[in-house]
Write an enzyme that holds these catalytic residues in place. Sequence first.
Site, PDB file in Angstrom:
ATOM      1  CB  SER A 188      20.551   1.489  28.866  1.00 11.09           C
ATOM      2  OG  SER A 188      19.143   1.322  28.869  1.00 11.09           O
ATOM      3  CE1 TYR A 241      19.646   6.628  30.619  1.00  7.64           C
ATOM      4  CE2 TYR A 241      18.204   5.097  29.477  1.00  7.64           C
ATOM      5  CZ  TYR A 241      19.186   5.339  30.419  1.00  7.64           C
ATOM      6  OH  TYR A 241      19.719   4.300  31.140  1.00  7.64           O
TER       7      TYR A 241
END
Length: 259
Positions: free
Chosen positions: A139, A152
């Site tokens: 990501s 995250y």
Amino acid sequence: MSVLQDKIVVITGASSGIGALCARLLSEKGAIPILTARSQERLEQVSAGISGRHELIPLDVTRQKQIEAVATRVLEQYGRVDILLNNAGYGKFEYFHETNLTEFERMMDVNYMGAVRCIKAFLPQMTERRSGQIVNVASMAGKIGTAKSTSYTATKHALLGFSNALRQELRGSGVTVTTINPGPIDTPFFDLADPSGGYVRNVGWFMLKPEKVAQHIVRAIELRREEVNLPRWVSPFLKLYQLAPRLTDRLGHGIINKK
């Protein structure tokens, strides 16, 4: 003939979103995708949209014995795995003080250790054959930390660091390590990550279309690229952040913190 013709591709997190779309595209290009995810029902729903040869196997990437059993089954049936696409993962956008330790542990177990476990299971036969590709869907969060995503972001930093180190270990082995670093994608990921919908409203103009991301992933597999940042125009900003993180944090705080 497509370079992906008859390639055996194991995909984690294939029951929805990017994983499901990649499975469909890979099948269209002649590959044989092995779709894995926890839900057999959702895998069957995805299967209905894939016309080419493929297989469905329920799998929880936090369960070591399940992964080993799946690896044994696939290798016995097909003799090899050409590509491992580690896509399984989830996120929750919460402030650090609101996130309990169990959530940190669970997210790391799925997003990071899930990929590590799968690579442990499938890499040996790739190095033995001196051929293969590992694709880790990381990501943009793995490159830039933002508020309300400490858990995250940590998992994606871990996955990127691991991937970069593994790539160096595998130089000259015939095995390519690819990382995909997308920004926000319009998928069911945000049903859990952002139930209020606030973040999605704030970055709607910026969100990537899942079909486009899947196309970039499949193209990266075809070309054996080592890293893909999406959208591409953010790459200069990522480089600036690496060169001057504190300055970029101060100047870009209002832009990047939209959660």
